[in-house]
Write a protein that holds these residues in place. Sequence first.
Motif, mmCIF file in Angstrom:
data_model
loop_
_atom_site.group_PDB
_atom_site.id
_atom_site.type_symbol
_atom_site.label_atom_id
_atom_site.label_comp_id
_atom_site.label_asym_id
_atom_site.label_seq_id
_atom_site.Cartn_x
_atom_site.Cartn_y
_atom_site.Cartn_z
ATOM 1 N N GLY A 285 -59.143 2.898 -23.067
ATOM 2 C CA GLY A 285 -58.557 4.448 -23.571
ATOM 3 C C GLY A 285 -58.849 6.109 -22.747
ATOM 4 N N ASP A 286 -59.315 5.067 -21.536
ATOM 5 C CA ASP A 286 -59.499 6.883 -20.858
ATOM 6 C C ASP A 286 -58.361 7.032 -19.646
ATOM 7 O OD1 ASP A 286 -60.598 9.356 -20.880
ATOM 8 O OD2 ASP A 286 -62.297 8.304 -19.469
ATOM 9 N N SER A 287 -57.125 7.168 -20.252
ATOM 10 C CA SER A 287 -55.759 6.614 -19.020
ATOM 11 C C SER A 287 -54.553 7.411 -19.189
ATOM 12 C CB SER A 287 -55.811 4.862 -19.104
ATOM 13 O OG SER A 287 -53.683 4.761 -18.572
ATOM 14 N N VAL A 288 -54.155 7.580 -18.117
ATOM 15 C CA VAL A 288 -52.845 9.279 -18.093
ATOM 16 C C VAL A 288 -51.828 8.232 -18.217
ATOM 17 C CG1 VAL A 288 -51.089 10.805 -17.122
ATOM 18 C CG2 VAL A 288 -54.643 10.712 -16.661
ATOM 19 N N ALA A 289 -51.806 7.111 -18.082
ATOM 20 C CA ALA A 289 -50.307 5.798 -18.421
ATOM 21 C C ALA A 289 -50.197 5.733 -19.795
ATOM 22 C CB ALA A 289 -50.876 4.881 -17.600
ATOM 23 N N ASP A 290 -51.989 5.642 -19.872
ATOM 24 C CA ASP A 290 -51.827 5.785 -22.133
ATOM 25 C C ASP A 290 -51.532 6.555 -22.432
ATOM 26 O OD1 ASP A 290 -52.902 2.973 -20.802
ATOM 27 O OD2 ASP A 290 -54.775 3.402 -22.234
ATOM 28 N N ILE A 291 -51.409 7.510 -22.356
ATOM 29 C CA ILE A 291 -50.840 8.912 -22.877
ATOM 30 C C ILE A 291 -49.167 8.702 -22.703
ATOM 31 C CG2 ILE A 291 -50.564 11.977 -22.717
ATOM 32 C CD1 ILE A 291 -53.597 11.236 -21.448
ATOM 33 N N LEU A 292 -49.091 8.540 -21.371
ATOM 34 C CA LEU A 292 -47.227 8.196 -21.145
ATOM 35 C C LEU A 292 -46.420 7.599 -21.804
ATOM 36 C CD1 LEU A 292 -47.572 8.365 -17.008
ATOM 37 C CD2 LEU A 292 -46.977 10.923 -18.947
ATOM 38 N N CYS A 293 -47.581 6.351 -22.193
ATOM 39 C CA CYS A 293 -46.804 5.253 -23.622
ATOM 40 C C CYS A 293 -46.724 5.878 -24.742
ATOM 41 C CB CYS A 293 -47.773 4.278 -22.772
ATOM 42 S SG CYS A 293 -47.773 2.954 -21.674
ATOM 43 N N GLU A 294 -48.167 6.220 -24.932
ATOM 44 C CA GLU A 294 -48.203 7.313 -26.576
ATOM 45 C C GLU A 294 -46.879 7.989 -26.777
ATOM 46 O OE1 GLU A 294 -48.935 7.592 -29.973
ATOM 47 O OE2 GLU A 294 -49.901 6.349 -29.272
ATOM 48 N N ILE A 295 -46.570 9.124 -25.507
ATOM 49 C CA ILE A 295 -45.279 9.762 -25.904
ATOM 50 C C ILE A 295 -43.865 8.961 -26.281
ATOM 51 C CG2 ILE A 295 -43.917 11.417 -24.227
ATOM 52 C CD1 ILE A 295 -46.117 12.556 -22.583
ATOM 53 N N GLY A 296 -43.710 7.764 -25.559
ATOM 54 C CA GLY A 296 -42.659 6.938 -25.333
ATOM 55 C C GLY A 296 -42.613 6.277 -25.000
ATOM 56 N N LEU A 297 -42.896 6.392 -23.628
ATOM 57 C CA LEU A 297 -42.695 4.961 -21.952
ATOM 58 C C LEU A 297 -43.193 3.928 -22.994
ATOM 59 C CD1 LEU A 297 -43.491 7.045 -19.884
ATOM 60 C CD2 LEU A 297 -41.017 6.673 -20.645
ATOM 61 N N GLU A 298 -42.088 2.646 -22.356
ATOM 62 C CA GLU A 298 -42.990 1.258 -23.105
ATOM 63 C C GLU A 298 -44.172 0.467 -21.549
ATOM 64 O OE1 GLU A 298 -41.364 -3.450 -22.755
ATOM 65 O OE2 GLU A 298 -40.277 -1.705 -22.304
ATOM 66 N N TYR A 299 -43.950 1.410 -20.643
ATOM 67 C CA TYR A 299 -44.924 1.297 -19.367
ATOM 68 C C TYR A 299 -44.882 2.488 -18.591
ATOM 69 C CZ TYR A 299 -46.431 -3.451 -20.080
ATOM 70 O OH TYR A 299 -47.444 -4.397 -20.356
ATOM 71 N N ALA A 300 -46.003 2.950 -18.020
ATOM 72 C CA ALA A 300 -45.776 4.290 -17.135
ATOM 73 C C ALA A 300 -44.932 3.732 -15.725
ATOM 74 C CB ALA A 300 -47.098 4.567 -16.383
ATOM 75 N N GLY A 301 -44.011 4.504 -15.248
ATOM 76 C CA GLY A 301 -42.613 3.672 -14.059
ATOM 77 C C GLY A 301 -41.201 3.554 -15.203
ATOM 78 N N ALA A 302 -41.619 3.466 -16.172
ATOM 79 C CA ALA A 302 -40.058 3.619 -16.965
ATOM 80 C C ALA A 302 -39.400 4.508 -16.867
ATOM 81 C CB ALA A 302 -41.169 2.732 -18.439
ATOM 82 N N PRO A 303 -38.031 4.479 -17.075
ATOM 83 C CA PRO A 303 -37.021 5.944 -17.464
ATOM 84 C C PRO A 303 -38.161 6.991 -18.276
ATOM 85 C CG PRO A 303 -35.553 3.326 -17.113
ATOM 86 C CD PRO A 303 -37.232 2.981 -17.320
ATOM 87 N N GLY A 304 -37.972 7.662 -17.748
ATOM 88 C CA GLY A 304 -38.271 8.506 -18.204
ATOM 89 C C GLY A 304 -39.763 9.618 -17.924
ATOM 90 N N THR A 305 -40.305 8.762 -17.079
ATOM 91 C CA THR A 305 -41.802 8.790 -16.766
ATOM 92 C C THR A 305 -41.758 9.866 -16.022
ATOM 93 O OG1 THR A 305 -42.407 6.205 -16.921
ATOM 94 C CG2 THR A 305 -43.653 7.894 -15.421
ATOM 95 N N THR A 306 -41.763 10.459 -15.659
ATOM 96 C CA THR A 306 -41.759 12.102 -14.347
ATOM 97 C C THR A 306 -41.571 13.093 -15.352
ATOM 98 O OG1 THR A 306 -40.902 11.013 -12.331
ATOM 99 C CG2 THR A 306 -40.521 13.586 -12.591
ATOM 100 N N ALA A 307 -40.442 12.781 -16.761
ATOM 101 C CA ALA A 307 -40.287 13.954 -17.441
ATOM 102 C C ALA A 307 -41.156 14.215 -18.151
ATOM 103 C CB ALA A 307 -38.799 13.654 -17.660
ATOM 104 N N ALA A 308 -42.060 12.745 -18.713
ATOM 105 C CA ALA A 308 -42.969 13.113 -19.595
ATOM 106 C C ALA A 308 -44.307 13.548 -19.144
ATOM 107 C CB ALA A 308 -43.613 11.842 -20.116
#
Length: 454
Positions: A285-308
Amino acid sequence: MINLFEVVETNEMITKENLDVRTITLGINLLDCIDSDLKKLMEKIYNKIYEAAKDLVKTGEEISREFGIPIVNKRISLTPIALVGGSACKSTEDFVSIARMLDQVARQVGVNFIGGYSALVSKGMTGADELLIRSIPKALSCTERVCSSVNLGSTKTGINMDAVRLMGKIIKETARYTEEQDSLGCAKLVVFCNAPDDNPFMAGAFHGVTEADKIINVGVSGPGVVKNAISKVRGESFEVLCETIKKTAFKVTRVGQLVAQEASERLKVPFGIVDLSLAPTPAIGDSVADILCEIGLEYAGAPGTTAALALLNDQVKKGGVMASSYVGGLSGAFIPVSEDQGMIDAVKAGALTLEKLESMTCVCSVGLDMIAIPGDTKETTISGIIADEMAIGMVNQKTTAVRVIPVVGKGVGETVEFGGLLGHAPIMPVNSFSCDAFVSREGRIPAPIHSFKN
């Protein structure tokens, strides 16, 4: 003025969302300790650090108790030791003896880490710079709390490729010197382009020569807080998303500002900056990757990750600068692999590669951070990775860094456990094609044309 109401307002963030002040870092200028006699130099450094920092840990604990704010680390940053030790140190062993002394005084005053075993060589190396750099593997293997950094390039000077080539070798040597600890020494060693003078975060903290004699810098954190806030606006527009991140970053930064002011007043040391970087921990629960997923990505690294990530970084800064007049350091989102469970999950799922992490560093706070790679990775390959990251920082006029760990005896698919805040990491594959001829060229890559702005 900051008041207790603001602290009470963030109580739920602290108890349920992993909000903490990651570090109070006391910066100490050692230039007045310079002496040509090594024994006298070390005595002066020890005495100055001890006198300045003897109450740092106690003060941090008092503030934490009084305000109910977790303060995870208390740290010290020093004037780069290559500058301080240049007159007295005639060998790598002389510098190692300083490292041992720094470890001793750090243990004596009770801090977690002491940074500044550093050299600034973006345009060229002095004899002292090179001696310190060559001493790093042994220094980090015989100390527990010493952290080391080397600045290899800047937008104004270009990239010192001789130093980049040398650091590929030094990182490999550090890994070998600490192979019984899964090459842990490399976790305390980072190389920079455009290193800031006021960074409170290890391993890259040092006390810049433009700083006051002593200074208090504070680094906050709060990925869990941001994730929880944006989960409440799931499916809303980008405008709503951005406003939510900004407001949350404001509240998080105010907590850091309060701690910084209190520490400054109690220690009678000037307040420097608040670094509002979102620094993850291995805690769920203390993860930047989890924020990216909450923004709308399945995983950090998916297309759109750099924009998010670009969106996140920018909104955190916009919210933070409204909360404190003195925001500095790195201030943005960290993406260390081993310290972020969401990043680890993304690597294991095959969504996140070294190349994708490199593209993310164009818009994040630092760079390739806490990445475990195979122990048989060539020195020149590591130098090539460093050169790429330095180029991103140089051209984009931003701080970038590399902290890679070639874990001796381990390969792709295996996992290494570092423990504590350093977490654990899967060994990531590295491009095996050669860059030997490129790295072997001597000299430096010139500064980009847009650097000439006098």
